[in-house]
Structure formats: structure tokens, C-alpha cells
Design a protein around this motif. Structure first.
Motif, PDB file in Angstrom:
ATOM      1  N   LYS A  13       0.708  -1.017  -0.116  1.00 11.19           N
ATOM      2  CA  LYS A  13       0.034  -0.181  -0.066  1.00 11.19           C
ATOM      3  C   LYS A  13       0.887   1.201  -0.048  1.00 11.19           C
ATOM      4  CE  LYS A  13      -4.262   1.623   2.323  1.00 11.19           C
ATOM      5  NZ  LYS A  13      -5.231   1.492   3.204  1.00 11.19           N
ATOM      6  N   VAL A  14       2.116   1.352   0.915  1.00  9.88           N
ATOM      7  CA  VAL A  14       2.844   2.694   1.123  1.00  9.88           C
ATOM      8  C   VAL A  14       3.468   2.596  -0.419  1.00  9.88           C
ATOM      9  CG1 VAL A  14       4.873   3.432   2.104  1.00  9.88           C
ATOM     10  CG2 VAL A  14       3.182   2.260   3.291  1.00  9.88           C
ATOM     11  N   LEU A  15       4.066   1.597  -0.849  1.00  8.45           N
ATOM     12  CA  LEU A  15       4.855   1.707  -2.344  1.00  8.45           C
ATOM     13  C   LEU A  15       3.775   2.020  -3.321  1.00  8.45           C
ATOM     14  CD1 LEU A  15       7.101  -1.636  -1.940  1.00  8.45           C
ATOM     15  CD2 LEU A  15       7.914   0.860  -1.773  1.00  8.45           C
ATOM     16  N   THR A  16       2.712   1.510  -3.341  1.00  8.20           N
ATOM     17  CA  THR A  16       1.856   2.068  -4.404  1.00  8.20           C
ATOM     18  C   THR A  16       1.372   3.362  -4.280  1.00  8.20           C
ATOM     19  OG1 THR A  16       0.948  -0.183  -4.649  1.00  8.20           O
ATOM     20  CG2 THR A  16      -0.590   1.574  -5.462  1.00  8.20           C
ATOM     21  N   ASN A  17       1.155   3.819  -3.210  1.00  9.74           N
ATOM     22  CA  ASN A  17       0.840   5.086  -2.949  1.00  9.74           C
ATOM     23  C   ASN A  17       1.847   6.061  -3.076  1.00  9.74           C
ATOM     24  OD1 ASN A  17      -1.357   6.754  -1.720  1.00  9.74           O
ATOM     25  ND2 ASN A  17       0.090   7.509  -0.289  1.00  9.74           N
ATOM     26  N   VAL A  18       3.286   5.854  -2.636  1.00  5.51           N
ATOM     27  CA  VAL A  18       4.220   6.530  -3.241  1.00  5.51           C
ATOM     28  C   VAL A  18       4.384   6.782  -4.739  1.00  5.51           C
ATOM     29  CG1 VAL A  18       6.836   6.735  -3.153  1.00  5.51           C
ATOM     30  CG2 VAL A  18       5.571   6.310  -1.029  1.00  5.51           C
ATOM     31  N   PHE A  19       4.263   5.375  -5.461  1.00  2.28           N
ATOM     32  CA  PHE A  19       4.301   5.518  -6.859  1.00  2.28           C
ATOM     33  C   PHE A  19       3.527   6.517  -7.558  1.00  2.28           C
ATOM     34  CE2 PHE A  19       2.155   4.091 -10.538  1.00  2.28           C
ATOM     35  CZ  PHE A  19       3.335   4.191 -11.776  1.00  2.28           C
ATOM     36  N   TRP A  20       2.040   6.608  -7.009  1.00  2.00           N
ATOM     37  CA  TRP A  20       1.167   7.287  -7.601  1.00  2.00           C
ATOM     38  C   TRP A  20       1.526   8.713  -6.887  1.00  2.00           C
ATOM     39  CZ3 TRP A  20      -1.965   6.925 -11.550  1.00  2.00           C
ATOM     40  CH2 TRP A  20      -2.312   5.467 -11.695  1.00  2.00           C
ATOM     41  N   ILE A  74      -5.865  15.552   7.949  1.00  2.00           N
ATOM     42  CA  ILE A  74      -4.943  14.290   7.415  1.00  2.00           C
ATOM     43  C   ILE A  74      -5.028  13.598   8.878  1.00  2.00           C
ATOM     44  CG2 ILE A  74      -2.874  13.260   6.884  1.00  2.00           C
ATOM     45  CD1 ILE A  74      -2.373  15.467   4.871  1.00  2.00           C
ATOM     46  N   ARG A  75      -4.528  13.966   9.916  1.00  2.00           N
ATOM     47  CA  ARG A  75      -4.282  13.625  11.282  1.00  2.00           C
ATOM     48  C   ARG A  75      -5.560  12.728  11.846  1.00  2.00           C
ATOM     49  NH1 ARG A  75      -3.142  17.166  16.175  1.00  2.00           N
ATOM     50  NH2 ARG A  75      -5.412  17.138  16.246  1.00  2.00           N
ATOM     51  N   GLU A  76      -6.812  13.745  11.620  1.00  2.00           N
ATOM     52  CA  GLU A  76      -7.948  13.271  12.160  1.00  2.00           C
ATOM     53  C   GLU A  76      -8.720  12.153  11.626  1.00  2.00           C
ATOM     54  OE1 GLU A  76      -9.201  14.355  15.308  1.00  2.00           O
ATOM     55  OE2 GLU A  76      -7.180  15.229  15.550  1.00  2.00           O
ATOM     56  N   LEU A  77      -8.623  12.423  10.230  1.00  2.00           N
ATOM     57  CA  LEU A  77      -9.245  11.524   9.151  1.00  2.00           C
ATOM     58  C   LEU A  77      -8.456  10.037   9.223  1.00  2.00           C
ATOM     59  CD1 LEU A  77      -9.775  13.674   6.212  1.00  2.00           C
ATOM     60  CD2 LEU A  77     -11.592  12.456   7.592  1.00  2.00           C
ATOM     61  N   PHE A 142      -8.086  11.365   0.865  1.00  2.00           N
ATOM     62  CA  PHE A 142      -7.459  10.412   0.271  1.00  2.00           C
ATOM     63  C   PHE A 142      -6.079   9.928   0.938  1.00  2.00           C
ATOM     64  CE2 PHE A 142     -10.811  10.870  -3.214  1.00  2.00           C
ATOM     65  CZ  PHE A 142     -11.371   9.600  -3.124  1.00  2.00           C
ATOM     66  N   THR A 143      -5.364  11.212   1.144  1.00  2.00           N
ATOM     67  CA  THR A 143      -4.019  10.981   1.766  1.00  2.00           C
ATOM     68  C   THR A 143      -4.184  10.353   2.949  1.00  2.00           C
ATOM     69  OG1 THR A 143      -3.194  13.089   0.663  1.00  2.00           O
ATOM     70  CG2 THR A 143      -2.102  12.487   2.612  1.00  2.00           C
ATOM     71  N   SER A 144      -4.970  10.524   3.853  1.00  2.00           N
ATOM     72  CA  SER A 144      -5.369   9.870   5.141  1.00  2.00           C
ATOM     73  C   SER A 144      -5.457   8.388   5.070  1.00  2.00           C
ATOM     74  CB  SER A 144      -6.333  10.605   5.926  1.00  2.00           C
ATOM     75  OG  SER A 144      -7.732  10.264   5.462  1.00  2.00           O
ATOM     76  N   MET A 145      -6.190   8.015   4.040  1.00  2.00           N
ATOM     77  CA  MET A 145      -6.307   6.561   3.508  1.00  2.00           C
ATOM     78  C   MET A 145      -5.106   5.901   2.946  1.00  2.00           C
ATOM     79  SD  MET A 145     -10.069   6.933   1.739  1.00  2.00           S
ATOM     80  CE  MET A 145     -10.017   5.357   1.397  1.00  2.00           C
ATOM     81  N   VAL A 146      -4.078   6.917   2.575  1.00  2.00           N
ATOM     82  CA  VAL A 146      -2.881   6.459   2.014  1.00  2.00           C
ATOM     83  C   VAL A 146      -3.397   5.882   0.627  1.00  2.00           C
ATOM     84  CG1 VAL A 146      -0.665   4.998   1.983  1.00  2.00           C
ATOM     85  CG2 VAL A 146      -2.235   5.538   4.226  1.00  2.00           C
ATOM     86  N   GLU A 147      -4.224   6.251  -0.116  1.00  2.00           N
ATOM     87  CA  GLU A 147      -4.952   6.151  -1.395  1.00  2.00           C
ATOM     88  C   GLU A 147      -4.744   7.316  -2.328  1.00  2.00           C
ATOM     89  OE1 GLU A 147      -5.527   3.203  -2.446  1.00  2.00           O
ATOM     90  OE2 GLU A 147      -6.201   2.153  -0.587  1.00  2.00           O
ATOM     91  N   ASN A 148      -3.452   7.600  -2.731  1.00  2.00           N
ATOM     92  CA  ASN A 148      -3.138   8.879  -3.547  1.00  2.00           C
ATOM     93  C   ASN A 148      -3.533   8.469  -5.012  1.00  2.00           C
ATOM     94  OD1 ASN A 148      -2.467  10.548  -1.837  1.00  2.00           O
ATOM     95  ND2 ASN A 148      -0.272  10.390  -2.401  1.00  2.00           N
ATOM     96  N   GLU A 149      -3.843   7.287  -5.620  1.00  2.00           N
ATOM     97  CA  GLU A 149      -4.070   7.007  -6.764  1.00  2.00           C
ATOM     98  C   GLU A 149      -5.286   7.695  -7.325  1.00  2.00           C
ATOM     99  OE1 GLU A 149      -5.609   2.972  -9.437  1.00  2.00           O
ATOM    100  OE2 GLU A 149      -5.010   2.796  -7.517  1.00  2.00           O
ATOM    101  N   THR A 273       6.868  12.751   3.057  1.00  2.00           N
ATOM    102  CA  THR A 273       6.621  12.914   4.326  1.00  2.00           C
ATOM    103  C   THR A 273       4.954  12.649   4.559  1.00  2.00           C
ATOM    104  OG1 THR A 273       8.037  14.686   4.699  1.00  2.00           O
ATOM    105  CG2 THR A 273       6.188  14.574   5.996  1.00  2.00           C
ATOM    106  N   GLN A 274       4.086  13.168   3.457  1.00  2.00           N
ATOM    107  CA  GLN A 274       2.590  13.078   3.686  1.00  2.00           C
ATOM    108  C   GLN A 274       2.178  11.874   3.486  1.00  2.00           C
ATOM    109  OE1 GLN A 274       0.914  16.076   1.097  1.00  2.00           O
ATOM    110  NE2 GLN A 274       1.064  17.706   2.705  1.00  2.00           N
TER     111      GLN A 274
END
Length: 444
Positions: A13-20, A74-77, A142-149, A273-274
Motif C-alpha cells: 500500500k505504501v509503495l503503491t501510494n508513493v508511486f502514484w 489528515i491527522r484526524e481522518l 485520500f491522503t489519510s487513507m494512503v490512497e493517492n491513486e 512525508t505526507q
């Protein structure tokens, strides 16, 4: 077995998120740079300088519009995803009110300072971009979900449409006003993309709920950040406004030209970072304190040293970057770029430590270091711009960023552990680069 599957899933999930995140940012920043080069060559230094003056003027007030809520959202979500409708609904109303108040403040400042009518109209037109910025809260969700795609795709589409519009304007020999209108329109395009992504993936925004009980909490948490953010925006944007007022618009163009290349690489520490912060929050909750401290050290070190390598490389090739893109008429920007690229290191220190400060709920003190930096920035620019021009302002930028991100921490006792971590990152952080894979998987 389930634990191993969870670790593998988190890593994927992290690598996919970083890629997107990186792919989207590279395309968006590449598109922005292409447009900047195209528009700068077409308009020339004088008109291009005025365009950047208008953008910087509005940017100074933009932090008031956002009211420092992005990192809190982001923190609260991330911490309370089950309450997303209430958090999003409450933040949406607060953002809308802030944008309206900010636009009114811009109008008042233009009246007070008696800005010429053409520049004032251009500022008011571009200022309308404050309102679609309200929907940045969807991006934060979406950033809070780690879903940047989902959001990156909409931003990429916006980039292509925006580039196409600017090319058409150049082909039809349009005036500066049309380029400012088109730049403001970009914000409406991306906001519509955020809304489309949310409706398709999550549901209707009409399900959002305004919760009065959250207002006080959000404002209390955000207020130190809006003060801090205001100081940040001032010391990052006031240079172009002061250069335009104290020298001329051509000098603004040269400074902005160097800044465009710097902006292209500044995104890297911010995006990394985000992207990882939601998982660091999880590690803070579920891991041991020793593990969490180790992750923070690796987190800061890797981001800082990635920025070190990038800064030196760009400084070496600065002449060729300007000459082969903007052309000979913008060569006065070369020495500025050779200095400004080192801002990336300071921003790496700032973005990484800033997120740790928010995670540990000590953000109320952040305003101190940014106010100090703001005061230093304005004071030094007043002293150095008349003597050394845009070169002096470039050095002021570097001094200011390092004061805000590092040196000012010495005046804040609760930030001393962070400063110790930053000091390690600066002098010994290269050792942590070998742990980048582990760094990408904080739940291991």
C-alpha cells in the motif's frame, strides 16, 4: 501468518501510494514547468514578472483561506475514519468561510495600498482560485487513507487540459490577462476532479455533516498552524512581492524562473512525508516507543539526504537548465538558481519535523520558529535587496528556511529532541539510507 500478510499489504500500500504520489507530482510539476517556460518565452521578462507578482500576492493570503487545517484534517481522518462525514462536513464549512473572509481581506489591502487598477483587477481575478481550493480537503481525505491513486489521476487530467489551454492562448497571441484567468481556472478543474473521484469511490459529498461540537476543537488545533503557516507563506512569497516593489518586474521574472526549478524538486520531501505519516501514526499507536523513535530518525534522515544529493546536482547543472529552457534572456536567473536549490534541504528538515510535531500534538509552538524566520526574512530582504538585488534575496531565502526548520528549535524546549534528531540527520543521516526499505514499512 495474518501478521505477515498485514505487513506485506501495508508495504504494498505504501509503495503503491508513493508511486502514484510521485508519478502524479512529476507529471504535474513537469506540466507546470513546461507551461512556465512556454509562457515566459512568449510574455517576456516584464509581463512574466507581473504575472508572478500577482500569483505571489494572492499566495501570501492563501494560508488564511486554508486556516492551517490540512495537516489537522489528515491527522484526524487517519485516526478517526469512522467519523469522516462529520470531519469533512465541518472542515468544508470552515474552509468556505475562511476563503470568503480572505477574498475580502485581499480587496481591502488593494484599496489601502492603492495598487494600480490593472494589477488590482488581475489580483482579484486570480484570487477567485481561493474558492475551489476549499476542496483540497478531499485530497487530504485520500491522503489519510494512503490512497493517492484516485486524486492523482484527476490531477494528471487537469495538467493536460491546463497545458493545452496555455498552448492555445500562445497560438492565438492572447494578452497577459488571459493567462492569469487560465491559471485561476486550473484550480476549478482540479477541484472538479477531486469531487468526481470522491463521488465515484466514496459517495456523495451531500452526506457530509456539519458538527458544531467539532468546530472549537478544529479551530483550536488549527489556529497555531495558521499563524505558523502565515509566517511560512510570508517568508516564502514576500521576496517576489518585495523585489517587484523595490526593483522591477523583470527581476521578479528572473527570481521566479529560478524558483520554478526549485519548486519541481521541493515536492519530493513533502510527498514522501505526507505519504508515510498515516503509517507513522499507526506505528506510534501500535509499536513500541523504541521502534517509533527509530522510525522517526530514519524518516528524517532519508528525506534530508535525498534532498542533499538533489540540491548539489541541480546547482551544478543550473546554467544548462536555464539556457536550454527559458533561453538567453533569462540567464540572469542562473546564479539565483544555484543558490535557491539548497532550499530543498531546508524544506526537507521542515516538512519531516513538521509532521512529527503535529503527530505529537506540540504544534502550538511551531508559530515561534516561523515568526522568527518571517521577521528575519523581511528584515534581511529590506537590507540586502537594495545592495545585492535578487542574489541577496536568494541568500535570504536559504537563511530563512534553515532558521525556520532547524535553528529556531533551540528556543523551544519541547522541540529539542527534534533538533537533536535533525542534527543527526544532517551530519550522520547518510547512514540511514540503507534502511529505506524498512522505512517504507513502519509496521514491520
Amino acid at each position: 501468518m495474518n501478521l505477515l500478510n498485514n505487513i506485506s499489504e501495508n508495504k504494498r500500500k505504501v509503495l503503491t501510494n508513493v508511486f502514484w504520489a510521485l508519478s502524479g507530482k512529476i507529471i504535474n510539476m513537469g506540466g507546470a514547468l513546461l507551461v512556465a517556460i512556454l509562457v515566459a518565452r512568449y510574455l517576456g521578462p516584464e509581463q512574466y514578472g507581473l504575472m508572478n507578482y500577482v500569483i505571489s500576492y494572492v499566495a501570501i493570503f492563501n494560508i488564511l483561506s486554508e486556516f492551517g487545517m490540512s495537516n489537522i484534517e489528515i491527522r484526524e481522518l487517519a485516526a478517526r475514519p469512522q467519523n469522516k462525514e462529520k470531519i469533512l462536513g465541518t472542515c468544508f464549512i470552515l474552509r468556505l468561510i475562511s476563503a470568503s473572509v480572505t477574498y475580502l481581506v485581499i480587496v481591502i489591502t488593494l484599496i489601502i495600498f492603492h495598487t494600480d487598477w490593472y494589477t488590482s483587477v488581475m489580483i482579484l481575478v486570480y484570487g477567485l482560485s481561493l474558492f475551489p481550493n476549499v476542496f483540497l480537503l478531499i485530497r487530504n481525505y485520500f491522503t489519510s487513507m494512503v490512497e493517492n491513486e484516485y486524486i492523482v489521476k484527476s490531477e494528471i487530467i487537469r495538467t493536460f487540459i491546463g497545458v493545452l489551454i496555455k498552448i492555445i492562448l500562445v497560438l492565438f497571441h492572447c494578452s497577459l490577462a488571459w493567462f492569469i484567468i487560465a491559471t485561476a481556472f486550473d484550480f476549478f478543474l482540479v477541484a472538479s476532479g477531486y469531487l468526481f473521484s470522491y463521488r465515484k469511490i466514496i459517495g456523495s459529498p451531500f452526506m457530509w455533516v456539519f458538527d458544531k461540537s467539532l468546530v472549537t476543537y478544529i479551530l483550536k488545533e488549527s489556529f497555531p498552524l495558521v499563524l505558523s503557516g502565515a509566517a511560512v507563506v510570508i517568508y516564502q512569497r514576500i521576496d517576489q512581492v518585495m523585489i517587484g516593489s523595490m526593483i522591477d518586474q523583470k527581476s521578479v521574472a528572473y527570481f521566479a524562473t529560478a524558483g520554478k526549478f526549485t519548486d519541481v524538486v521541493l515536492f519530493l520531501p513533502t510527498i514522501l512525508t505526507q505519504t508515510v505519516v498515516p503509517l507513522l501514526i499507526t506505528a506510534k499507536i501500535s509499536s513500541t516507543s523504541e521502534r517509533y523513535e527509530l522510525l522517526k530518525r530514519q524518516f528524517v534522515s532519508i528525506i534530508v539526504w535525498t534532498s542533499v544529493f538533489i540540491s548539489f546536482f541541480l546547482s551544478i547543472i543550473s546554467y544548462y537548465l536555464i539556457a536550454f529552457t527559458y533561453g538567453d534572456q533569462y540567464l540572469p536567473a542562473v546564479p539565483v538558481l544555484q543558490i535557491l536549490v539548497f532550499k530543498t534541504i531546508g524544506m526537507a528538515l521542515s516538512s519531516s519535523s513538521g509532521q512529527i510535531i503535529i503527530m505529537e500534538h506540540i504544534q502550538k509552538w511551531a508559530v515561534i520558529r516561523n515568526v522568527i524566520a518571517c521577521f528575519v526574512c523581511v528584515s534581511l530582504n529590506y537590507i540586502l535587496i537594495p545592495k545585492y538585488g535578487i542574489i541577496g534575496s536568494a541568500w535570504v531565502t536559504i537563511i530563512t528556511v534553515f532558521i525556520a526548520s532547524y535553528f529556531a528549535n533551540i528556543f523551544i524546549p519541547s522541540y529539542h529532541p527534534i533538533m537533536k534528531m535533525q542534527t543527526y540527520a544532517i551530519f550522520m543521516g547518510w547512514r540511514e539510507l540503507k534502511y529505506i526499505k524498512t522505512f517504507m514499512n513502519p509496521t514491520k
